[in-house]
Design a protein around this motif. Structure first.
Motif, short mmCIF file in Angstrom:
data_model
loop_
_atom_site.label_atom_id
_atom_site.label_comp_id
_atom_site.label_asym_id
_atom_site.label_seq_id
_atom_site.Cartn_x
_atom_site.Cartn_y
_atom_site.Cartn_z
N ASP A 61 36.73 16.10 28.50
CA ASP A 61 36.99 15.22 27.35
C ASP A 61 38.05 15.80 26.43
OD1 ASP A 61 35.12 13.29 28.12
OD2 ASP A 61 33.49 14.42 27.18
N GLY A 62 39.07 16.38 27.03
CA GLY A 62 40.14 17.01 26.25
C GLY A 62 41.02 15.98 25.56
N ALA A 63 41.41 16.29 24.35
CA ALA A 63 42.31 15.41 23.61
C ALA A 63 43.75 15.73 24.01
CB ALA A 63 42.12 15.63 22.12
N GLY A 64 44.58 14.72 24.15
CA GLY A 64 45.96 14.94 24.54
C GLY A 64 46.08 15.36 25.98
N SER A 65 47.21 15.96 26.28
CA SER A 65 47.49 16.40 27.64
C SER A 65 47.21 17.89 27.77
CB SER A 65 48.95 16.13 28.00
OG SER A 65 49.26 16.70 29.25
N VAL A 66 46.71 18.31 28.91
CA VAL A 66 46.47 19.73 29.15
C VAL A 66 47.79 20.50 29.12
CG1 VAL A 66 46.60 19.60 31.68
CG2 VAL A 66 45.25 21.40 30.61
N HIS A 67 48.89 19.82 29.43
CA HIS A 67 50.21 20.46 29.46
C HIS A 67 50.77 20.71 28.07
CE1 HIS A 67 50.14 19.92 33.75
NE2 HIS A 67 49.80 18.67 33.56
N GLU A 68 50.16 20.13 27.05
CA GLU A 68 50.59 20.37 25.67
C GLU A 68 49.76 21.46 25.00
OE1 GLU A 68 50.09 16.48 24.05
OE2 GLU A 68 51.99 15.75 24.87
N MET A 69 48.75 21.95 25.66
CA MET A 69 47.89 22.98 25.10
C MET A 69 48.57 24.35 25.23
SD MET A 69 45.22 21.45 24.07
CE MET A 69 46.05 19.91 23.76
N PRO A 70 48.25 25.28 24.31
CA PRO A 70 48.86 26.61 24.40
C PRO A 70 48.37 27.36 25.63
CG PRO A 70 47.17 26.57 22.70
CD PRO A 70 47.33 25.16 23.19
N TRP A 71 49.23 28.23 26.14
CA TRP A 71 48.90 29.06 27.29
C TRP A 71 47.78 30.02 26.89
CZ3 TRP A 71 49.75 28.52 32.21
CH2 TRP A 71 49.57 29.60 33.07
N PRO A 72 46.84 30.31 27.79
CA PRO A 72 45.74 31.24 27.45
C PRO A 72 46.29 32.61 27.02
CG PRO A 72 45.29 30.11 29.51
CD PRO A 72 46.69 29.75 29.13
N ALA A 73 45.64 33.22 26.04
CA ALA A 73 46.08 34.52 25.51
C ALA A 73 45.80 35.63 26.51
CB ALA A 73 45.34 34.81 24.20
N TYR A 74 46.66 36.63 26.51
CA TYR A 74 46.55 37.79 27.39
C TYR A 74 45.97 38.97 26.62
CZ TYR A 74 48.12 41.88 30.00
OH TYR A 74 48.16 43.07 30.67
N ASP A 75 44.96 39.60 27.19
CA ASP A 75 44.34 40.76 26.58
C ASP A 75 44.50 41.95 27.53
OD1 ASP A 75 42.85 42.64 25.24
OD2 ASP A 75 40.95 41.55 25.36
N PRO A 76 45.39 42.91 27.23
CA PRO A 76 45.64 44.02 28.15
C PRO A 76 44.41 44.89 28.41
CG PRO A 76 46.81 44.35 26.07
CD PRO A 76 46.20 42.98 26.03
N ASP A 77 43.46 44.92 27.47
CA ASP A 77 42.25 45.72 27.68
C ASP A 77 41.38 45.15 28.80
OD1 ASP A 77 42.92 47.54 25.75
OD2 ASP A 77 41.88 46.46 24.15
N MET A 78 41.51 43.86 29.07
CA MET A 78 40.69 43.22 30.10
C MET A 78 41.16 43.59 31.52
SD MET A 78 38.37 41.60 28.48
CE MET A 78 37.68 40.46 29.63
N VAL A 79 42.40 44.02 31.67
CA VAL A 79 42.91 44.34 33.01
C VAL A 79 43.05 45.84 33.25
CG1 VAL A 79 44.11 42.15 33.27
CG2 VAL A 79 45.32 44.07 32.26
N ARG A 80 42.68 46.64 32.26
CA ARG A 80 42.79 48.09 32.41
C ARG A 80 41.64 48.59 33.27
NH1 ARG A 80 43.20 49.83 27.15
NH2 ARG A 80 45.40 49.40 27.33
N GLU A 81 41.98 49.42 34.24
CA GLU A 81 40.98 50.01 35.13
C GLU A 81 40.50 51.35 34.57
OE1 GLU A 81 39.69 48.84 37.98
OE2 GLU A 81 40.88 47.01 37.90
N ASP A 82 39.19 51.59 34.63
CA ASP A 82 38.64 52.87 34.20
C ASP A 82 38.78 53.92 35.30
OD1 ASP A 82 37.88 51.76 31.78
OD2 ASP A 82 35.91 51.20 32.53
N GLU A 83 38.61 53.47 36.54
CA GLU A 83 38.73 54.36 37.69
C GLU A 83 39.72 53.78 38.68
OE1 GLU A 83 34.81 54.83 39.34
OE2 GLU A 83 34.42 56.58 38.08
N VAL A 84 40.41 54.66 39.40
CA VAL A 84 41.35 54.23 40.43
C VAL A 84 41.08 54.99 41.72
CG1 VAL A 84 43.22 53.55 38.86
CG2 VAL A 84 43.09 55.90 39.63
N GLU A 85 41.40 54.35 42.82
CA GLU A 85 41.27 55.00 44.12
C GLU A 85 42.65 55.55 44.48
OE1 GLU A 85 38.83 53.80 47.92
OE2 GLU A 85 40.73 52.69 47.85
#
Length: 123
Positions: free
Chosen positions: A40-64
């Protein structure tokens, strides 16, 4: 499947909206239909802002980290992402397959690329 409440199997409404906005450039007609009918979104999905990027969400604690001896993969070790060269080298040299491959040889050089690779040159 998208329910009447605007949920996609286990995601809340905010996650669904973010997912549809990110999906829109790839499948525009489908995303628009989901945006208007299921969410039930108002307007067009293409007029909505792009989702925000959070660099902490993609940081790995451990690596192989692959361990090579003379350029050939001999082991893989899991280390903290911020581990320094000495810690990675010590862990790599403790691996029994690495020890077998350098047995009776002198370690000439250790090539270390932080968080990516360690190569032990021995002859």
């Amino acid at each position: 499947a998208i329910s009447v409440e605007g949920r996609i199997e286990g995601m809340d409404r905010a996650c669904c909206e973010t997912f549809v906005r990110a999906l829109a450039p790839f499948v525009p007609h489908f995303a628009e239909e989901v945006w208007r009918v299921a969410l039930d979104g108002a307007g067009s999905v293409h007029e909505m802002p792009w989702p925000a990027y959070d660099p902490d969400m993609v940081r790995e604690d451990e690596v192989e980290i692959p361990v090579q001896v003379n350029g050939k993969l001999r082991a893989k070790i899991t280390m903290p992402a911020d581990a320094d060269e000495e810690a990675v080298k010590a862990q790599a040299l403790q691996d029994e397959n690495v020890q077998r491959n350098i047995e009776g040889k002198e370690v000439r050089k250790v090539i270390f690329i932080k968080g990516r690779l360690i190569n032990i040159v021995a002859n």
